[in-house]
Write a protein that holds these residues in place. Structure first.
Motif, PDB file in Angstrom:
ATOM      1  N   ARG A 216       2.211  -1.194   8.176  1.00  0.00           N
ATOM      2  CA  ARG A 216       1.577  -1.022   6.860  1.00  0.00           C
ATOM      3  C   ARG A 216       1.689  -2.333   6.081  1.00  0.00           C
ATOM      4  O   ARG A 216       2.795  -2.877   5.937  1.00  0.00           O
ATOM      5  CB  ARG A 216       2.256   0.079   6.056  1.00  0.00           C
ATOM      6  CG  ARG A 216       2.400   1.419   6.779  1.00  0.00           C
ATOM      7  CD  ARG A 216       1.072   2.057   7.036  1.00  0.00           C
ATOM      8  NE  ARG A 216       1.217   3.462   7.374  1.00  0.00           N
ATOM      9  CZ  ARG A 216       0.375   4.143   8.133  1.00  0.00           C
ATOM     10  NH1 ARG A 216      -0.685   3.518   8.675  1.00  0.00           N
ATOM     11  NH2 ARG A 216       0.561   5.417   8.382  1.00  0.00           N
ATOM     12  N   VAL A 217       0.582  -2.817   5.565  1.00  0.00           N
ATOM     13  CA  VAL A 217       0.571  -4.051   4.778  1.00  0.00           C
ATOM     14  C   VAL A 217       0.122  -3.708   3.366  1.00  0.00           C
ATOM     15  O   VAL A 217      -1.009  -3.268   3.155  1.00  0.00           O
ATOM     16  CB  VAL A 217      -0.355  -5.106   5.403  1.00  0.00           C
ATOM     17  CG1 VAL A 217      -0.326  -6.385   4.568  1.00  0.00           C
ATOM     18  CG2 VAL A 217       0.055  -5.396   6.843  1.00  0.00           C
ATOM     19  N   LEU A 218       1.028  -3.892   2.412  1.00  0.00           N
ATOM     20  CA  LEU A 218       0.741  -3.563   1.016  1.00  0.00           C
ATOM     21  C   LEU A 218       0.195  -4.780   0.288  1.00  0.00           C
ATOM     22  O   LEU A 218       0.622  -5.915   0.559  1.00  0.00           O
ATOM     23  CB  LEU A 218       2.003  -3.075   0.311  1.00  0.00           C
ATOM     24  CG  LEU A 218       2.439  -1.629   0.546  1.00  0.00           C
ATOM     25  CD1 LEU A 218       2.836  -1.386   2.003  1.00  0.00           C
ATOM     26  CD2 LEU A 218       3.587  -1.255  -0.387  1.00  0.00           C
ATOM     27  N   PRO A 219      -0.733  -4.587  -0.650  1.00  0.00           N
ATOM     28  CA  PRO A 219      -1.236  -5.721  -1.428  1.00  0.00           C
ATOM     29  C   PRO A 219      -0.147  -6.284  -2.331  1.00  0.00           C
ATOM     30  O   PRO A 219       0.718  -5.548  -2.825  1.00  0.00           O
ATOM     31  CB  PRO A 219      -2.372  -5.107  -2.243  1.00  0.00           C
ATOM     32  CG  PRO A 219      -2.010  -3.657  -2.368  1.00  0.00           C
ATOM     33  CD  PRO A 219      -1.338  -3.304  -1.073  1.00  0.00           C
ATOM     34  N   ASP A 220      -0.182  -7.571  -2.552  1.00  0.00           N
ATOM     35  CA  ASP A 220       0.811  -8.202  -3.418  1.00  0.00           C
ATOM     36  C   ASP A 220       0.791  -7.620  -4.824  1.00  0.00           C
ATOM     37  O   ASP A 220       1.811  -7.589  -5.514  1.00  0.00           O
ATOM     38  CB  ASP A 220       0.578  -9.709  -3.482  1.00  0.00           C
ATOM     39  CG  ASP A 220       0.868 -10.397  -2.155  1.00  0.00           C
ATOM     40  OD1 ASP A 220       1.447  -9.738  -1.260  1.00  0.00           O
ATOM     41  OD2 ASP A 220       0.514 -11.576  -2.006  1.00  0.00           O
ATOM     42  N   THR A 221      -0.376  -7.148  -5.249  1.00  0.00           N
ATOM     43  CA  THR A 221      -0.507  -6.581  -6.598  1.00  0.00           C
ATOM     44  C   THR A 221       0.288  -5.290  -6.753  1.00  0.00           C
ATOM     45  O   THR A 221       0.480  -4.818  -7.875  1.00  0.00           O
ATOM     46  CB  THR A 221      -1.975  -6.308  -6.921  1.00  0.00           C
ATOM     47  OG1 THR A 221      -2.550  -5.497  -5.871  1.00  0.00           O
ATOM     48  CG2 THR A 221      -2.761  -7.610  -7.030  1.00  0.00           C
ATOM     49  N   ALA A 222       0.761  -4.706  -5.641  1.00  0.00           N
ATOM     50  CA  ALA A 222       1.532  -3.466  -5.710  1.00  0.00           C
ATOM     51  C   ALA A 222       3.007  -3.714  -6.014  1.00  0.00           C
ATOM     52  O   ALA A 222       3.753  -2.766  -6.257  1.00  0.00           O
ATOM     53  CB  ALA A 222       1.403  -2.701  -4.397  1.00  0.00           C
ATOM     54  N   ALA A 223       3.442  -4.976  -6.000  1.00  0.00           N
ATOM     55  CA  ALA A 223       4.864  -5.285  -6.148  1.00  0.00           C
ATOM     56  C   ALA A 223       5.313  -5.261  -7.604  1.00  0.00           C
ATOM     57  O   ALA A 223       4.554  -5.639  -8.518  1.00  0.00           O
ATOM     58  CB  ALA A 223       5.158  -6.655  -5.557  1.00  0.00           C
ATOM     59  N   ASN A 224       6.540  -4.854  -7.816  1.00  0.00           N
ATOM     60  CA  ASN A 224       7.164  -4.913  -9.136  1.00  0.00           C
ATOM     61  C   ASN A 224       7.176  -6.341  -9.665  1.00  0.00           C
ATOM     62  O   ASN A 224       7.578  -7.273  -8.967  1.00  0.00           O
ATOM     63  CB  ASN A 224       8.604  -4.385  -9.030  1.00  0.00           C
ATOM     64  CG  ASN A 224       9.451  -4.747 -10.229  1.00  0.00           C
ATOM     65  OD1 ASN A 224       9.037  -4.576 -11.359  1.00  0.00           O
ATOM     66  ND2 ASN A 224      10.641  -5.266  -9.968  1.00  0.00           N
ATOM     67  N   THR A 225       6.745  -6.510 -10.898  1.00  0.00           N
ATOM     68  CA  THR A 225       6.731  -7.838 -11.521  1.00  0.00           C
ATOM     69  C   THR A 225       7.738  -7.940 -12.662  1.00  0.00           C
ATOM     70  O   THR A 225       7.776  -8.948 -13.366  1.00  0.00           O
ATOM     71  CB  THR A 225       5.327  -8.174 -12.056  1.00  0.00           C
ATOM     72  OG1 THR A 225       4.928  -7.160 -12.998  1.00  0.00           O
ATOM     73  CG2 THR A 225       4.312  -8.236 -10.926  1.00  0.00           C
ATOM     74  N   GLY A 226       8.549  -6.909 -12.850  1.00  0.00           N
ATOM     75  CA  GLY A 226       9.526  -6.910 -13.927  1.00  0.00           C
ATOM     76  C   GLY A 226      10.780  -7.687 -13.575  1.00  0.00           C
ATOM     77  O   GLY A 226      10.825  -8.396 -12.563  1.00  0.00           O
ATOM     78  N   PRO A 227      11.824  -7.571 -14.388  1.00  0.00           N
ATOM     79  CA  PRO A 227      13.075  -8.287 -14.140  1.00  0.00           C
ATOM     80  C   PRO A 227      13.670  -7.932 -12.781  1.00  0.00           C
ATOM     81  O   PRO A 227      13.578  -6.784 -12.332  1.00  0.00           O
ATOM     82  CB  PRO A 227      13.985  -7.807 -15.284  1.00  0.00           C
ATOM     83  CG  PRO A 227      13.043  -7.352 -16.354  1.00  0.00           C
ATOM     84  CD  PRO A 227      11.873  -6.774 -15.635  1.00  0.00           C
ATOM     85  N   LYS A 228      14.272  -8.926 -12.149  1.00  0.00           N
ATOM     86  CA  LYS A 228      14.835  -8.747 -10.816  1.00  0.00           C
ATOM     87  C   LYS A 228      16.236  -9.360 -10.773  1.00  0.00           C
ATOM     88  O   LYS A 228      16.583 -10.171 -11.629  1.00  0.00           O
ATOM     89  CB  LYS A 228      13.936  -9.414  -9.768  1.00  0.00           C
ATOM     90  CG  LYS A 228      12.498  -8.899  -9.760  1.00  0.00           C
ATOM     91  CD  LYS A 228      11.617  -9.719  -8.839  1.00  0.00           C
ATOM     92  CE  LYS A 228      10.150  -9.350  -9.015  1.00  0.00           C
ATOM     93  NZ  LYS A 228       9.627  -9.710 -10.357  1.00  0.00           N
TER      94      LYS A 228
END
Length: 274
Positions: A216-228
Motif C-alpha cells: 500500500r502506498v499512501l499519498p504524502d498529503t495523508a501524513a500528519n503535518t502537526g508537531p512531531k
C-alpha cells in the motif's frame, strides 16, 4: 496531535517482563488477551506513538508483546540523544543496517518470542508488525511456522541500498514458498515520497514475493503535518511513519484506514470464523 504523545509514557498499563530467549535477555511489554501480536518499535525506541499503536492492537482483543530493541522505553528523546540511539543500532551486532542480502541476527530472538507468545496466548498463530528500522523483521519471522500475519511498515533497511531487502535470497525463497503453500500474504505500507523506504524497495519485495506481497502506498498529503518528536522534526523530512508519528487520528484519513486494515488483517489470520 495530542500533547501527551510528545511527553514520556510510563507504559504502566503494560506488564513489563524480562525474557531470556536464544541466550539473550530483553524487556518485553505485554498487555491484553487474545491471540498474540508482536509490535516492534521504530527508531528511536518505544515512543508514546508506538505505544499508542500497541494499545490499539490490545483494544482490538489481541495480546500484545512489545519488545524493547533499542532506546529508552517510553521516552521522547531530544534529537541528539535519538541520533545516538540510531548510531549505536547501526553498528550493533544484532542488526544489519547496511548492505542488505541477509537478515539481522535479532530475527532469531524474535522468532523465539513468537513461539513463546503463541504458547502463552493460543489461537491459530501469531501476528507481527515491524516499522522503519524493524520493518522487515516481520517478514524474516515468517521462517517461524507460528507467524501467520506479517505487516511490514516503511521498511528502511538496508539504509545504503534503496532497492535492497534485509533478507537473503534463500530466506526470501523459503518465505515465498510458505506463503504460497499456506495461502498467506504480507501486508506492507509506505508513503509515496518516503526517502527511507522508496519505491525501489517495494518493487524488490514484489519481485521476490509476487502477488503474495500486498503493498500500500499512501499519498504524502495523508501524513500528519502537526508537531512531531524532536528526532522527526530534525531528521525525518519526508512522510514516513504510517501508523505512528505521521498517522492522522481522524475518521476518513488514509493513515487511520491503514491502521484499521492492519487490525482487520490480524483478525482474519488470527481469529478465523468458526
Amino acid at each position: 496531535m495530542s500533547d501527551a504523545l510528545l511527553k514520556p509514557d510510563d507504559l504502566s498499563d503494560f506488564d513489563q517482563r524480562v525474557l531470556t530467549l536464544e541466550g539473550t535477555t530483553k524487556p518485553v511489554y505485554v498487555a491484553g488477551e487474545g491471540p498474540a501480536v508482536i509490535v516492534m518499535t521504530e527508531m528511536p525506541g518505544i515512543s508514546p506513538h508506538v505505544a499508542r499503536f500497541a494499545r490499539w492492537v490490545r483494544d482490538a482483543a489481541f495480546r500484545v508483546y512489545m519488545p524493547s530493541l533499542f532506546g529508552k522505553d517510553g521516552d521522547v528523546p531530544d534529537a541528539e540523544t535519538a541520533v545516538g540511539v540510531f548510531r549505536r543500532a547501526c553498528v550493533s551486532a544484532e542488526f544489519r543496517a547496511l548492505g542488505g542480502g541477509s537478515s539481522s541476527p535479532v530475527s532469531n530472538w524474535l522468532r523465539a518470542l513468537a513461539r513463546l507468545a503463541h504458547d502463552e496466548s493460543g489461537g491459530p498463530g501469531v501476528g507481527a508488525i515491524g516499522m522503519c528500522f524493524t520493518g522487515n523483521f516481520a517478514l524474516n519471522m515468517m521462517l517461524e511456522p507460528v507467524l501467520l500475519a506479517p505487516v511490514v511498515s516503511q521498511p528502511s533497511l538496508p539504509l545504503d541500498n534503496p532497492a535492497g531487502i534485509e533478507s537473503s535470497a534463500e530466506e526470501l525463497a523459503q518465505v515465498r514458498s510458505r506463503l504460497e503453500r499456506e495461502d498467506l500474504t504480507v501486508l506492507a505500507y509506505r508513503f509515496a515520497g518516503d526517502s527511507f523506504c522508496r519505491a525501489e524497495r517495494f518493487a524488490a519485495y514484489q519481485a521476490a514475493l509476487g502477488d503474495r506481497f500486498i503493498g500500500r502506498v499512501l499519498p504524502d498529503t495523508a501524513a500528519n503535518t502537526g508537531p512531531k518528536p524532536p528526532f522527526f522534526e530534525q531528521f525525518v523530512k519526508t512522510p514516513h511513519s504510517v501508523v505512528t508519528v505521521h498517522l492522522v487520528d481522524e475518521v476518513g484519513q488514509p493513515t487511520l484506514a491503514a491502521r484499521d486494515e492492519i487490525l482487520a488483517f490480524f483478525r482474519k489470520r488470527l481469529k478465523p470464523a468458526s
